[in-house]
Scaffold this motif. Structure first.
Motif, PDB file in Angstrom:
ATOM      1  N   GLU A  16       0.550  -1.391  -0.171  1.00 35.42           N
ATOM      2  CA  GLU A  16      -0.082  -0.432   0.420  1.00 35.42           C
ATOM      3  C   GLU A  16       0.486   1.513  -0.114  1.00 35.42           C
ATOM      4  OE1 GLU A  16      -4.173   2.203   2.328  1.00 35.42           O
ATOM      5  OE2 GLU A  16      -3.309  -0.162   3.206  1.00 35.42           O
ATOM      6  N   MET A  17       2.120   1.004   0.794  1.00 36.05           N
ATOM      7  CA  MET A  17       3.006   2.596   0.346  1.00 36.05           C
ATOM      8  C   MET A  17       3.541   2.425  -0.633  1.00 36.05           C
ATOM      9  SD  MET A  17       5.547   2.232   4.005  1.00 36.05           S
ATOM     10  CE  MET A  17       6.227   3.764   3.671  1.00 36.05           C
ATOM     11  N   ARG A  18       3.823   1.703  -1.456  1.00 35.26           N
ATOM     12  CA  ARG A  18       4.089   1.496  -2.550  1.00 35.26           C
ATOM     13  C   ARG A  18       3.502   2.073  -3.749  1.00 35.26           C
ATOM     14  NH1 ARG A  18       4.461  -0.722  -7.036  1.00 35.26           N
ATOM     15  NH2 ARG A  18       5.951  -1.588  -8.445  1.00 35.26           N
ATOM     16  N   GLU A  19       1.604   2.243  -3.579  1.00 35.79           N
ATOM     17  CA  GLU A  19       1.051   2.571  -4.269  1.00 35.79           C
ATOM     18  C   GLU A  19       1.504   4.392  -4.224  1.00 35.79           C
ATOM     19  OE1 GLU A  19      -0.965   1.452  -7.078  1.00 35.79           O
ATOM     20  OE2 GLU A  19       0.694  -0.383  -7.049  1.00 35.79           O
ATOM     21  N   ARG A  20       1.188   4.308  -3.283  1.00 35.51           N
ATOM     22  CA  ARG A  20       0.739   5.679  -2.731  1.00 35.51           C
ATOM     23  C   ARG A  20       1.953   6.422  -3.345  1.00 35.51           C
ATOM     24  NH1 ARG A  20      -3.545   5.640   2.927  1.00 35.51           N
ATOM     25  NH2 ARG A  20      -4.601   4.988   2.545  1.00 35.51           N
ATOM     26  N   LEU A  21       3.342   6.051  -3.412  1.00 36.63           N
ATOM     27  CA  LEU A  21       4.761   6.970  -3.323  1.00 36.63           C
ATOM     28  C   LEU A  21       4.163   6.905  -4.782  1.00 36.63           C
ATOM     29  CD1 LEU A  21       7.021   5.312  -0.458  1.00 36.63           C
ATOM     30  CD2 LEU A  21       5.951   7.608  -1.340  1.00 36.63           C
ATOM     31  N   LYS A  22       3.307   6.295  -6.093  1.00 38.68           N
ATOM     32  CA  LYS A  22       4.266   6.017  -7.205  1.00 38.68           C
ATOM     33  C   LYS A  22       4.070   7.801  -7.859  1.00 38.68           C
ATOM     34  CE  LYS A  22       2.373   1.851  -8.916  1.00 38.68           C
ATOM     35  NZ  LYS A  22       1.805   1.016  -9.415  1.00 38.68           N
ATOM     36  N   LYS A  23       3.423   8.436  -7.181  1.00 38.80           N
ATOM     37  CA  LYS A  23       3.080   9.751  -8.016  1.00 38.80           C
ATOM     38  C   LYS A  23       4.134  10.151  -7.322  1.00 38.80           C
ATOM     39  CE  LYS A  23       0.020  13.339  -8.140  1.00 38.80           C
ATOM     40  NZ  LYS A  23      -1.752  14.509  -7.559  1.00 38.80           N
ATOM     41  N   PRO A  24       4.559  10.670  -5.993  1.00 38.59           N
ATOM     42  CA  PRO A  24       5.857  11.525  -6.159  1.00 38.59           C
ATOM     43  C   PRO A  24       6.439  10.628  -6.261  1.00 38.59           C
ATOM     44  CG  PRO A  24       4.835  10.491  -3.860  1.00 38.59           C
ATOM     45  CD  PRO A  24       3.957  10.215  -4.752  1.00 38.59           C
ATOM     46  N   LEU A  25       6.815   9.543  -5.884  1.00 35.97           N
ATOM     47  CA  LEU A  25       8.806   9.030  -6.105  1.00 35.97           C
ATOM     48  C   LEU A  25       8.223   7.919  -7.699  1.00 35.97           C
ATOM     49  CD1 LEU A  25       9.378   7.738  -2.479  1.00 35.97           C
ATOM     50  CD2 LEU A  25       9.100  10.297  -3.518  1.00 35.97           C
ATOM     51  N   LEU A  26       8.190   8.001  -8.500  1.00 34.64           N
ATOM     52  CA  LEU A  26       8.189   6.834  -9.779  1.00 34.64           C
ATOM     53  C   LEU A  26       8.217   8.134 -10.967  1.00 34.64           C
ATOM     54  CD1 LEU A  26       8.841   4.229 -10.803  1.00 34.64           C
ATOM     55  CD2 LEU A  26       5.832   4.071 -10.834  1.00 34.64           C
ATOM     56  N   SER A  27       9.334   7.783 -11.462  1.00 39.63           N
ATOM     57  CA  SER A  27       9.481   9.007 -12.843  1.00 39.63           C
ATOM     58  C   SER A  27       9.128   8.320 -13.994  1.00 39.63           C
ATOM     59  CB  SER A  27      10.893   9.094 -12.598  1.00 39.63           C
ATOM     60  OG  SER A  27      11.655   7.610 -13.543  1.00 39.63           O
ATOM     61  N   ASP A  28       9.034   9.093 -14.575  1.00 43.39           N
ATOM     62  CA  ASP A  28       8.409   9.046 -16.137  1.00 43.39           C
ATOM     63  C   ASP A  28       9.097   7.737 -17.148  1.00 43.39           C
ATOM     64  OD1 ASP A  28       6.974  11.093 -15.768  1.00 43.39           O
ATOM     65  OD2 ASP A  28       7.586  12.255 -16.930  1.00 43.39           O
ATOM     66  N   GLU A  29      10.431   7.415 -16.523  1.00 39.40           N
ATOM     67  CA  GLU A  29      11.012   6.095 -17.253  1.00 39.40           C
ATOM     68  C   GLU A  29      10.650   5.142 -16.318  1.00 39.40           C
ATOM     69  OE1 GLU A  29      12.828   9.253 -16.158  1.00 39.40           O
ATOM     70  OE2 GLU A  29      11.513  10.151 -18.535  1.00 39.40           O
ATOM     71  N   GLU A  30       9.792   5.252 -14.912  1.00 44.26           N
ATOM     72  CA  GLU A  30       9.433   3.889 -14.500  1.00 44.26           C
ATOM     73  C   GLU A  30      10.924   3.375 -13.352  1.00 44.26           C
ATOM     74  OE1 GLU A  30       6.489   2.298 -14.565  1.00 44.26           O
ATOM     75  OE2 GLU A  30       6.104   3.867 -15.057  1.00 44.26           O
ATOM     76  N   LYS A  31      11.146   4.861 -12.869  1.00 42.82           N
ATOM     77  CA  LYS A  31      12.559   4.724 -12.099  1.00 42.82           C
ATOM     78  C   LYS A  31      12.321   5.468 -10.385  1.00 42.82           C
ATOM     79  CE  LYS A  31      16.192   3.166 -14.809  1.00 42.82           C
ATOM     80  NZ  LYS A  31      16.698   2.166 -14.669  1.00 42.82           N
ATOM     81  N   TRP A  32      12.161   4.635  -9.406  1.00 42.74           N
ATOM     82  CA  TRP A  32      11.965   5.421  -8.450  1.00 42.74           C
ATOM     83  C   TRP A  32      13.061   6.184  -7.962  1.00 42.74           C
ATOM     84  CZ3 TRP A  32       7.206   4.188  -6.301  1.00 42.74           C
ATOM     85  CH2 TRP A  32       6.146   3.608  -6.662  1.00 42.74           C
ATOM     86  N   ILE A  33      12.527   7.289  -7.070  1.00 38.20           N
ATOM     87  CA  ILE A  33      13.891   8.087  -6.844  1.00 38.20           C
ATOM     88  C   ILE A  33      13.105   9.190  -5.144  1.00 38.20           C
ATOM     89  CG2 ILE A  33      14.595  10.596  -7.468  1.00 38.20           C
ATOM     90  CD1 ILE A  33      14.489   9.525 -10.471  1.00 38.20           C
ATOM     91  N   VAL A  34      13.719   8.786  -4.748  1.00 33.25           N
ATOM     92  CA  VAL A  34      13.712   9.068  -3.326  1.00 33.25           C
ATOM     93  C   VAL A  34      14.062  10.341  -2.941  1.00 33.25           C
ATOM     94  CG1 VAL A  34      13.924   8.206  -1.454  1.00 33.25           C
ATOM     95  CG2 VAL A  34      13.956   6.242  -2.700  1.00 33.25           C
ATOM     96  N   ASP A  35      13.510  10.728  -2.030  1.00 33.89           N
ATOM     97  CA  ASP A  35      13.595  12.524  -1.675  1.00 33.89           C
ATOM     98  C   ASP A  35      14.198  12.294  -0.811  1.00 33.89           C
ATOM     99  OD1 ASP A  35      11.460  11.057  -0.394  1.00 33.89           O
ATOM    100  OD2 ASP A  35      10.815  12.555  -0.416  1.00 33.89           O
ATOM    101  N   TYR A  36      15.955  12.344  -0.791  1.00 37.90           N
ATOM    102  CA  TYR A  36      17.106  12.531   0.304  1.00 37.90           C
ATOM    103  C   TYR A  36      17.309  13.958   0.704  1.00 37.90           C
ATOM    104  CZ  TYR A  36      18.343   7.149   0.802  1.00 37.90           C
ATOM    105  OH  TYR A  36      17.909   6.391   0.634  1.00 37.90           O
ATOM    106  N   VAL A  37      17.176  13.790   2.114  1.00 38.48           N
ATOM    107  CA  VAL A  37      18.049  15.215   1.894  1.00 38.48           C
ATOM    108  C   VAL A  37      18.882  14.822   3.083  1.00 38.48           C
ATOM    109  CG1 VAL A  37      17.435  17.667   2.907  1.00 38.48           C
ATOM    110  CG2 VAL A  37      15.586  16.824   1.665  1.00 38.48           C
ATOM    111  N   ARG A  38      20.075  15.046   2.911  1.00 39.66           N
ATOM    112  CA  ARG A  38      21.420  15.525   4.044  1.00 39.66           C
ATOM    113  C   ARG A  38      21.868  16.188   4.414  1.00 39.66           C
ATOM    114  NH1 ARG A  38      19.779  10.317   4.107  1.00 39.66           N
ATOM    115  NH2 ARG A  38      22.111   9.796   3.963  1.00 39.66           N
ATOM    116  N   LEU A  39      22.390  16.116   5.237  1.00 40.57           N
ATOM    117  CA  LEU A  39      22.824  16.932   6.650  1.00 40.57           C
ATOM    118  C   LEU A  39      24.910  16.364   6.721  1.00 40.57           C
ATOM    119  CD1 LEU A  39      23.083  19.236   8.553  1.00 40.57           C
ATOM    120  CD2 LEU A  39      22.699  17.952  10.632  1.00 40.57           C
ATOM    121  N   ARG A  40      25.701  17.803   6.474  1.00 40.93           N
ATOM    122  CA  ARG A  40      26.744  17.277   6.348  1.00 40.93           C
ATOM    123  C   ARG A  40      27.645  18.257   7.068  1.00 40.93           C
ATOM    124  NH1 ARG A  40      28.906  16.739  -0.059  1.00 40.93           N
ATOM    125  NH2 ARG A  40      27.824  14.723   0.491  1.00 40.93           N
ATOM    126  N   PHE A  41      28.931  17.243   7.648  1.00 42.21           N
ATOM    127  CA  PHE A  41      29.325  18.722   8.771  1.00 42.21           C
ATOM    128  C   PHE A  41      30.638  18.250   8.861  1.00 42.21           C
ATOM    129  CE2 PHE A  41      27.202  15.342  11.444  1.00 42.21           C
ATOM    130  CZ  PHE A  41      27.829  14.930  12.815  1.00 42.21           C
TER     131      PHE A  41
END
Length: 214
Positions: free
Chosen positions: A183-208
């Motif tokens: 069910e999570m996968r289905e809900r994540l298709k719109k924000p994270l699945l690209s037109d090329e059918e690639k899953w791109i996760v919304d990482y934000v990193r902190l580096r110090f």
């Protein structure tokens, strides 16, 4: 060097190849065993209760600090583990990291009658929040930045979810967990699945990079 949250020792191995003397610690016995089989000096230890006293010139941590939900205790242990003049270098998830995943998991749990916050395994601080924690412990900050780093997964996000989102499924019966991830996968298709059918996760990193100078 202390590799804080060394996992299977991938980073530790690279540091060793550069000529450093490296000790790895991780809370997972399985991960530490895997590191030891690679010839790495590693031990099981809780990063929120480090047992070192002015031992290391440098503490390095990659993609591990956001699994530790008591940052003040971690920073206190790192401070004590460093020699005077030592360096603390890290990269971790920042505020907003995998927000789509967290929101999807939270929504499903709420719909099923659970309070989701207690099942979130991650600590994703903002730049200002973590800066304040470093300064409060006495560190001198050399550099710190937060940045978006969208990350393409090598395969399907379902595999990623079953590894990294296990904590969200804690209140569910074993028979329900597969459906939860699907069910999570289905809900994540719109924000994270690209037109090329690639899953791109919304990482934000902190580096110090910070120093213990006293």
């Amino acid at each position: 060097i202390l590799d804080l949250g060394c996992g299977e020792g991938t980073l530790t191995e690279k540091l060793l190849s550069l000529g450093w003397t490296v000790t790895g610690i991780d809370s997972s016995e399985e991960q530490v065993r895997a590191a030891v089989t690679r010839g790495i000096s590693a031990k099981v230890m809780d990063a929120e209760n480090l047992q070192f006293d002015e031992t290391f010139d440098c503490v390095i941590s990659n993609a591990a600090l956001h699994w530790m939900k008591k940052p003040e205790k971690v920073l206190d242990g790192v401070w004590k583990a460093l020699k005077v003049g030592g360096t603390f270098i890290g990269e971790m998830g920042a505020y907003g990291n995998v927000e789509s995943v967290v929101q999807a998991a939270n929504n499903i749990l709420v719909e099923r009658g659970f309070e989701p916050d207690q099942f979130n395994p991650w600590y994703f601080p903002s730049l200002d929040e973590y800066s304040e924690l470093l300064l409060a412990r006495g560190f001198i900050i050399s550099s710190i930045q937060a940045f978006n780093r969208p990350t393409e997964l090598p395969g399907d996000i379902l595999d990623w979810l079953t590894i990294f989102a296990q904590s969200f499924a804690t209140p569910l019966r074993n028979s329900e967990k597969k459906d939860f991830y699907c069910e999570m996968r289905e809900r994540l298709k719109k924000p994270l699945l690209s037109d090329e059918e690639k899953w791109i996760v919304d990482y934000v990193r902190l580096r110090f990079k910070a120093f213990r100078l006293v």
